[in-house]
Design a protein around this motif. Structure first.
Motif, PDB file in Angstrom:
ATOM      1  N   MET A  22       0.811  -1.200   0.000  1.00  0.00           N
ATOM      2  CA  MET A  22       0.000   0.000   0.000  1.00  0.00           C
ATOM      3  C   MET A  22       0.853   1.263   0.000  1.00  0.00           C
ATOM      4  SD  MET A  22      -3.513  -0.577   1.069  1.00  0.00           S
ATOM      5  CE  MET A  22      -3.864   0.592   2.336  1.00  0.00           C
ATOM      6  N   ASN A  23       2.051   1.168   0.518  1.00  0.00           N
ATOM      7  CA  ASN A  23       2.863   2.376   0.618  1.00  0.00           C
ATOM      8  C   ASN A  23       3.462   2.728  -0.733  1.00  0.00           C
ATOM      9  OD1 ASN A  23       4.720   4.302   1.166  1.00  0.00           O
ATOM     10  ND2 ASN A  23       5.438   3.327   3.054  1.00  0.00           N
ATOM     11  N   LEU A  24       3.291   3.976  -1.150  1.00  0.00           N
ATOM     12  CA  LEU A  24       3.751   4.306  -2.487  1.00  0.00           C
ATOM     13  C   LEU A  24       5.204   4.694  -2.534  1.00  0.00           C
ATOM     14  CD1 LEU A  24       2.332   7.804  -3.287  1.00  0.00           C
ATOM     15  CD2 LEU A  24       1.416   6.465  -1.430  1.00  0.00           C
ATOM     16  N   HIS A  25       5.782   5.102  -1.404  1.00  0.00           N
ATOM     17  CA  HIS A  25       7.145   5.621  -1.471  1.00  0.00           C
ATOM     18  C   HIS A  25       8.211   4.582  -1.113  1.00  0.00           C
ATOM     19  CE1 HIS A  25       5.434   9.386  -2.405  1.00  0.00           C
ATOM     20  NE2 HIS A  25       4.864   9.524  -1.240  1.00  0.00           N
ATOM     21  N   SER A  26       7.814   3.481  -0.575  1.00  0.00           N
ATOM     22  CA  SER A  26       8.832   2.454  -0.311  1.00  0.00           C
ATOM     23  C   SER A  26       8.299   1.112  -0.780  1.00  0.00           C
ATOM     24  CB  SER A  26       9.152   2.397   1.182  1.00  0.00           C
ATOM     25  OG  SER A  26       8.063   1.865   1.866  1.00  0.00           O
ATOM     26  N   PRO A  27       9.187   0.249  -1.256  1.00  0.00           N
ATOM     27  CA  PRO A  27       8.704  -1.042  -1.727  1.00  0.00           C
ATOM     28  C   PRO A  27       8.114  -1.840  -0.568  1.00  0.00           C
ATOM     29  CG  PRO A  27      11.105  -0.974  -1.672  1.00  0.00           C
ATOM     30  CD  PRO A  27      10.628   0.382  -1.286  1.00  0.00           C
ATOM     31  N   SER A  28       7.008  -2.450  -0.780  1.00  0.00           N
ATOM     32  CA  SER A  28       6.385  -3.203   0.294  1.00  0.00           C
ATOM     33  C   SER A  28       5.712  -4.412  -0.312  1.00  0.00           C
ATOM     34  CB  SER A  28       5.364  -2.312   0.991  1.00  0.00           C
ATOM     35  OG  SER A  28       4.921  -2.903   2.160  1.00  0.00           O
ATOM     36  N   LYS A  29       5.359  -5.359   0.521  1.00  0.00           N
ATOM     37  CA  LYS A  29       4.677  -6.540   0.003  1.00  0.00           C
ATOM     38  C   LYS A  29       3.284  -6.141  -0.485  1.00  0.00           C
ATOM     39  CE  LYS A  29       7.668  -9.486   2.177  1.00  0.00           C
ATOM     40  NZ  LYS A  29       8.172  -8.653   3.274  1.00  0.00           N
ATOM     41  N   ASP A  30       2.843  -6.801  -1.527  1.00  0.00           N
ATOM     42  CA  ASP A  30       1.530  -6.480  -2.113  1.00  0.00           C
ATOM     43  C   ASP A  30       0.466  -7.285  -1.365  1.00  0.00           C
ATOM     44  OD1 ASP A  30      -0.607  -5.826  -3.688  1.00  0.00           O
ATOM     45  OD2 ASP A  30       0.192  -6.689  -5.550  1.00  0.00           O
ATOM     46  N   ILE A  31       0.198  -6.873  -0.121  1.00  0.00           N
ATOM     47  CA  ILE A  31      -0.696  -7.648   0.749  1.00  0.00           C
ATOM     48  C   ILE A  31      -2.115  -7.718   0.176  1.00  0.00           C
ATOM     49  CG2 ILE A  31      -1.749  -7.721   3.070  1.00  0.00           C
ATOM     50  CD1 ILE A  31       1.253  -8.383   3.074  1.00  0.00           C
ATOM     51  N   PHE A  32      -2.671  -6.553  -0.185  1.00  0.00           N
ATOM     52  CA  PHE A  32      -4.022  -6.546  -0.738  1.00  0.00           C
ATOM     53  C   PHE A  32      -4.070  -7.373  -2.029  1.00  0.00           C
ATOM     54  CE2 PHE A  32      -4.942  -3.336   2.317  1.00  0.00           C
ATOM     55  CZ  PHE A  32      -6.315  -3.279   2.432  1.00  0.00           C
ATOM     56  N   GLY A  33      -3.041  -7.209  -2.848  1.00  0.00           N
ATOM     57  CA  GLY A  33      -3.009  -7.922  -4.128  1.00  0.00           C
ATOM     58  C   GLY A  33      -2.982  -9.436  -3.951  1.00  0.00           C
ATOM     59  N   LEU A  34      -2.174  -9.905  -3.004  1.00  0.00           N
ATOM     60  CA  LEU A  34      -2.085 -11.354  -2.770  1.00  0.00           C
ATOM     61  C   LEU A  34      -3.431 -11.912  -2.331  1.00  0.00           C
ATOM     62  CD1 LEU A  34       1.268 -11.549  -0.743  1.00  0.00           C
ATOM     63  CD2 LEU A  34       0.794 -12.723  -2.928  1.00  0.00           C
ATOM     64  N   ALA A  35      -4.049 -11.193  -1.397  1.00  0.00           N
ATOM     65  CA  ALA A  35      -5.329 -11.668  -0.857  1.00  0.00           C
ATOM     66  C   ALA A  35      -6.415 -11.648  -1.933  1.00  0.00           C
ATOM     67  CB  ALA A  35      -5.738 -10.794   0.331  1.00  0.00           C
ATOM     68  N   VAL A  36      -6.436 -10.568  -2.707  1.00  0.00           N
ATOM     69  CA  VAL A  36      -7.451 -10.412  -3.752  1.00  0.00           C
ATOM     70  C   VAL A  36      -7.274 -11.476  -4.836  1.00  0.00           C
ATOM     71  CG1 VAL A  36      -7.974  -8.852  -5.700  1.00  0.00           C
ATOM     72  CG2 VAL A  36      -8.005  -7.971  -3.357  1.00  0.00           C
TER      73      VAL A  36
END
Ligand SMILES: C[S@@+](CC[C@H](N)C(=O)[O-])C[C@H]1O[C@@H](n2cnc3c(N)ncnc32)[C@H](O)[C@@H]1O
Length: 237
Positions: free
Chosen positions: A1-15
């Motif tokens: 969800m954070n746009l300025h730092s790389p983060s895991k795509d939590i929402f994407g994985l779940a969806v």
């Protein structure tokens, strides 16, 4: 969800997992001062009838071309498209956008809202605490500037949020720019994946209105629910 730092795509994985295999593992939302919250992933695939009144109202008020900002699984865009609106669903999440396309939203784009340029829309839609996209109170000015750059003189912004005052009922609240009670820092997790911390802004209506007016945007209250949530409309004065 954070746009300025790389983060895991939590929402994407779940969806993606829910779409492909109906995996109902929820997304967990962590905050250091509160108990974990759960987002049931099927909620992100809600139909019009399953949506809260506030969201139904927002969809009913949409006019013309619609930019669905932070579209996630695309549920609002799908309804709007079926009603004949031209929609542009955007999200930071690669897997959310892939899922939107599979659900019939070929126009969905993986895009940071702050990077969208040179287009305007009749309606800009931000739902499920739309003010979260602004991140912090100090970043609201840049958020309004970006919204305005995508509006023409008759555009409207439909945005929801909640007044989190109910979480702090017994505390003395200092309400200034250095510490606003609606500024949250969250992490999300799904199965064994944990995101980086990211800021997410909740705004009470009066603060939204005051800050919007500083940015020369009119702000009106459209709907309030029983849980401190509200829908607001912004437009050029
Ligand atoms: C709480 S979810 C809301 C999902 C959707 N609007 C709904 O109501 O089902 C927030 C979504 O906003 C997306 N998001 C956050 N910041 C964004 C940005 N700057 N640009 C585009 N999408 C963003 C996240 O990836 C996430 O999918």
């Amino acid at each position: 969800m954070n746009l300025h730092s790389p983060s895991k795509d939590i929402f994407g994985l779940a969806v993606e997992n829910y779409y492909l295999t109906k995996d109902q593992t929820p997304i967990l939302v962590h905050h250091e001062d509160f108990f974990d919250d759960e987002i049931p992933v099927e909620y992100l695939f809600r139909s019009y009838d399953d949506m809260p009144k506030l969201e139904q109202k927002a969809l009913d008020l949409c006019q013309g071309s619609v930019l669905d900002i932070g579209c996630c699984a695309g549920s609002h865009s799908l309804i709007l498209k079926s009603k004949g609106h031209q929609v542009l669903p955007i999200d930071l999440s690669k897997k959310c956008i892939e899922t939107c396309k599979k659900r019939g939203l070929e126009e969905a784009k993986r895009l940071n809202f702050f990077d969208l340029k040179s287009q305007s829309f009749d309606t800009l839609l931000l739902l499920m605490n739309g003010t979260g996209i602004a991140r912090t109170l100090n970043e609201l000015e840049a958020f309004f500037d970006q919204l305005k750059s995508l509006m023409h003189k008759n555009s409207q912004v439909l945005i929801d949020s909640s007044d989190l005052i109910f979480l702090f009922e017994d505390e003395v609240i200092e309400n200034d720019k250095s510490s606003y009670y609606g500024e949250m820092i969250y992490r999300t997790s799904y199965k064994n994946q944990l995101s980086d911390p990211f800021p997410w802004l909740y705004l009470d209506f009066n603060t939204l209105k005051k800050e919007a007016e500083k940015a020369s945007l009119e702000c009106s209250l459209i709907f309030e629910d029983e849980h401190y949530g509200y829908l607001a409309k912004l437009n050029f004065t």
